[in-house]
Write an enzyme that holds these catalytic residues in place. Structure first.
Site, PDB file in Angstrom:
ATOM      1  N   CYS A 298      27.328  27.932  21.535  1.00  0.00           N
ATOM      2  CA  CYS A 298      28.182  26.771  21.132  1.00  0.00           C
ATOM      3  C   CYS A 298      29.527  26.827  21.370  1.00  0.00           C
ATOM      4  O   CYS A 298      30.550  26.753  20.616  1.00  0.00           O
ATOM      5  CB  CYS A 298      27.815  26.343  19.770  1.00  0.00           C
ATOM      6  N   GLY A 299      29.858  27.955  22.068  1.00  0.00           N
ATOM      7  CA  GLY A 299      31.314  28.375  22.678  1.00  0.00           C
ATOM      8  C   GLY A 299      31.880  29.453  21.812  1.00  0.00           C
ATOM      9  O   GLY A 299      33.158  29.747  21.776  1.00  0.00           O
TER      10      GLY A 299
END
Ligand code: SPV
Ligand code: MN
Length: 650
Positions: A298-299
């Site tokens: 998710c980054g």
């Protein structure tokens, strides 16, 4: 007992002890003398800790490797393990100097939640969301699976330190593995701990990891994955992992150790978090350290790698209160990063590292005939054919279930030491860590949270942001992607204590602090409700971090909304120009920062519903969620369901 270690009385005492605990047939010294050559025995015995010796002896007897190598962390030892990975065939050399590739089995490409369990003594309860098995039964099962499992393999005995060595944060670890790939990965990812073990002697605790990849097929991938197990014994600070190679299941110091560390942290008053640590560079050469928790894929790594900022770590942080401040270290010294989607435009720093001669293990990527690698989302054209986690590969190839096989697995990764990165922060090895200015929580949320917001207080941040993370599932765990999952602090997969207790510990940690980090929530994945298009660009996060950095120092004002403080348009406009040289429009701002009240209210109901079922949830959780609900309801009555930031501006 005295400090004299090698007396015969000592051996006798331990013989009795070891018979009780392990049921070994021979005394451990006999085993070690029989199975280790002189040099390896000498290296092992330089560590004056009988539990280390017993552990090594026990698993040599039990798992029965052909050979044993003891790593003292020296250059020669590291080279020995690198060479072994190539000689055994767990890794293959690539065209670029220092690069190798490793494959995991086709169905062994992610963390296996189903078969990861806590070994629970009869009187201990962790709650229904943490998988467990009766301790005695689990120990029997895993030892049965591991009986003679290393036959035909070499056992690597390795010593590491979680966190900087010789610091209040460090935890020594003993890893036994018959996978040269796992040992090699750990040499890249963790600080060597042989000297730390020698320094400590038999003082303090250490973590133990016993791993075997089991029998291998002709592609050198684990064959008996039906007997794949990851069993965690909190009583003995030990994790067993068998018949798997994927790093998240096997690299003891990574996620297996997190479970042991969360248990210790909860008793000792500190925190073990699934967090990046980075320096955000503000005006006048000011550096403000951030930690950030995001579920896998998710980054988190791409945030930690933002250009013009500096990285301390991208996955796991230990946080302690020191002199009233929250301070963090990176538990690791390397990156086991997702490779999918890395391209020269969005990820210039990672791109450069992946194309330089460096010690890098690529896993589950596509390899072409000329020894180059390709991954989904890389610049350039997809090669027609090559070799990947499915064996020989060509465009359009399908698997047994009829699914088209992508060139690289979505969870394909690269393993590289942090010192390869030009943006490495100089504080990596600070024995007192870095002072945390801000904590950021984020998840894959397509419809609820604004891109960035600041919570009202420590408690509000912990409850309404961290403890309320929900994220759409990704390929980092086995199972269906896209399902919205509750994931408090992005740490759910790694919790080894009841969830309610974990939230309480986070709340309590704040009470010890004289200076509280600000807590923010970010959402890189917000979409337009109608078109479903992402409302922000991958690089926009650079601006959000600069804004947060200014907020930590009260350098900009903010707009109070029911869920937190959000930026003023003018501040973002200026930052977009400065950071990205882009003209940021009011229209984009309004779309991105509109407060979606029905979605926020629905989320609060979901989260409350979840916590109601969790024993031991602190009452403060419900109080804070109810307050947020009240603010949202009042705002809705005044302005309607979707409230533009401009309506709240005054
Ligand atoms: C993650 O999935 O959060 C990772 C990779 O960092 S793993 O080692 O699989 O946990
Ligand atoms: Mn992780």
């Amino acid at each position: 007992m005295g400090m004299i270690y090698s007396s015969s009385a000592w051996i006798k005492v331990n013989l009795v002890h070891q018979e009780k605990v392990f049921g070994m047939e021979k005394n451990f010294m006999e085993v070690l003398k029989e199975r280790l050559d002189e040099n390896n025995l000498k290296k092992l015995l330089a560590i004056k800790n009988s539990k280390v010796h017993e552990t090594v002896a026990k698993y040599i007897e039990h798992c029965n490797p052909d050979q044993v190598f003891v790593s003292d962390g020296s250059r020669e030892a590291l080279q020995y393990i690198r060479d072994a990975a190539l000689a055994v065939g767990e890794e293959k050399r690539l065209a670029v100097e220092g690069h190798t590739v490793h494959f995991d089995g086709y169905y062994d490409q992610a963390r296996d939640r189903e078969r990861t369990k806590f070994l629970l003594p009869k009187n201990v309860k962790l709650g229904p969301s943490l998988r467990s098995i009766d301790r005695e039964q689990g120990l029997r099962e895993i030892h049965k699976i591991m009986k003679d499992i290393m036959r035909g393999h070499e056992l690597y005995v390795c010593f590491y330190s979680l966190g900087p060595v010789n610091s209040v944060f460090s935890i020594p670890c003993l890893q036994l593995t018959d996978s040269s790939y796992v040992a090699h990965s750990e040499n890249i990812l963790y600080r060597q701990g042989y000297e730390e073990f020698i320094r400590r002697g038999k003082n303090g605790y250490f973590f133990r990891f016993i791993h075997s990849e089991g029998e291998l097929d002709e592609r050198k991938t684990s064959k008996n994955i039906d007997k794949r197990r990851i069993y965690i014994d909190l009583e003995e600070d030990t994790v067993y992992s068998a018949n798997t190679q994927y790093g998240g299941n096997t690299i003891g110091l990574k996620k297996p150790a997190m479970r042991l560390a969360i248990n210790h942290a909860s008793k000792e008053g500190w925190l073990t978090e699934h967090m990046l640590v980075m320096g955000i560079h503000g005006p006048n050469n000011r550096v403000t350290y951030f930690t950030g928790a995001f579920p896998s894929m998710c980054g988190k790594t791409s945030t930690a790698m933002l250009d013009n900022e500096t990285i301390v770590g991208d996955d796991i942080a230990y946080i302690r209160e020191i002199k009233g401040e929250a301070r963090a270290v990176n538990v690791e010294k390397g990156v086991f990063g997702i490779i999918k989607g890395i391209n020269s435009k969005d990820d210039p720093i990672q791109w450069k590292v992946l194309h330089s001669p460096n010690e890098i293990i690529f896993s589950n990527v596509l390899v072409t005939k000329d020894g180059h690698v390709y991954w989904t989302g890389k610049d350039g054209k997809t090669p027609e054919k090559g070799f990947n986690h499915s064996g020989e590969w060509w465009i359009g190839k399908k698997d047994a279930e009829g699914n088209e096989i992508p060139p690289s697995h979505p969870n394909a990764r690269f393993t590289v030491a942090l010192d390869a990165f030009e943006n490495l922060d100089s504080a990596l090895d600070n024995t007192e860590g870095v002072r945390i200015g801000a904590i950021v929580y984020g998840g894959r949320d397509s419809d609820t949270w604004v891109p960035v917001q600041e919570s009202f207080s420590w408690e509000h941040g912990i409850v309404a942001k961290g403890a309320s993370i929900e994220s759409e599932r990704t390929a980092a765990v086995l199972g269906k992607e896209g399902v919205r999952e509750f994931n408090p602090m992005s740490n759910l997969d790694f919790l080894s204590i009841p969830i309610g207790r974990y939230i309480e510990i986070n709340l309590d940690f704040g009470k010890k602090l004289k200076h509280h980090p600000k807590i923010f929530a970010v959402n890189y994945f917000i979409r337009d409700a109608k078109t479903k298009k992402y409302l922000t660009d991958k690089v926009d996060k650079k601006v959000w971090y600069k804004w947060m950095e200014l907020r930590v120092h009260d350098d900009v004002e903010a707009i109070k909304t029911p869920t937190g403080y959000i930026p003023h348009y003018e501040d973002l406009k200026r930052l977009f120009k400065e950071v990205l040289d882009r003209n940021y429009t009011r229209e984009d701002y309004v779309k991105q920062f509109t407060i979606r009240i029905p979605e926020n209210l629905a989320k609060i109901e979901r989260i409350k519903g979840i916590y109601k079922k969790i024993d031991g949830t602190p009452t403060l959780v419900f109080k804070i969620l109810d307050e947020e609900k009240r603010r949202l309801t009042e705002t809705k009555e005044k302005y309607g369901d979707y409230v533009s930031p401009e309506q709240l501006e005054n």
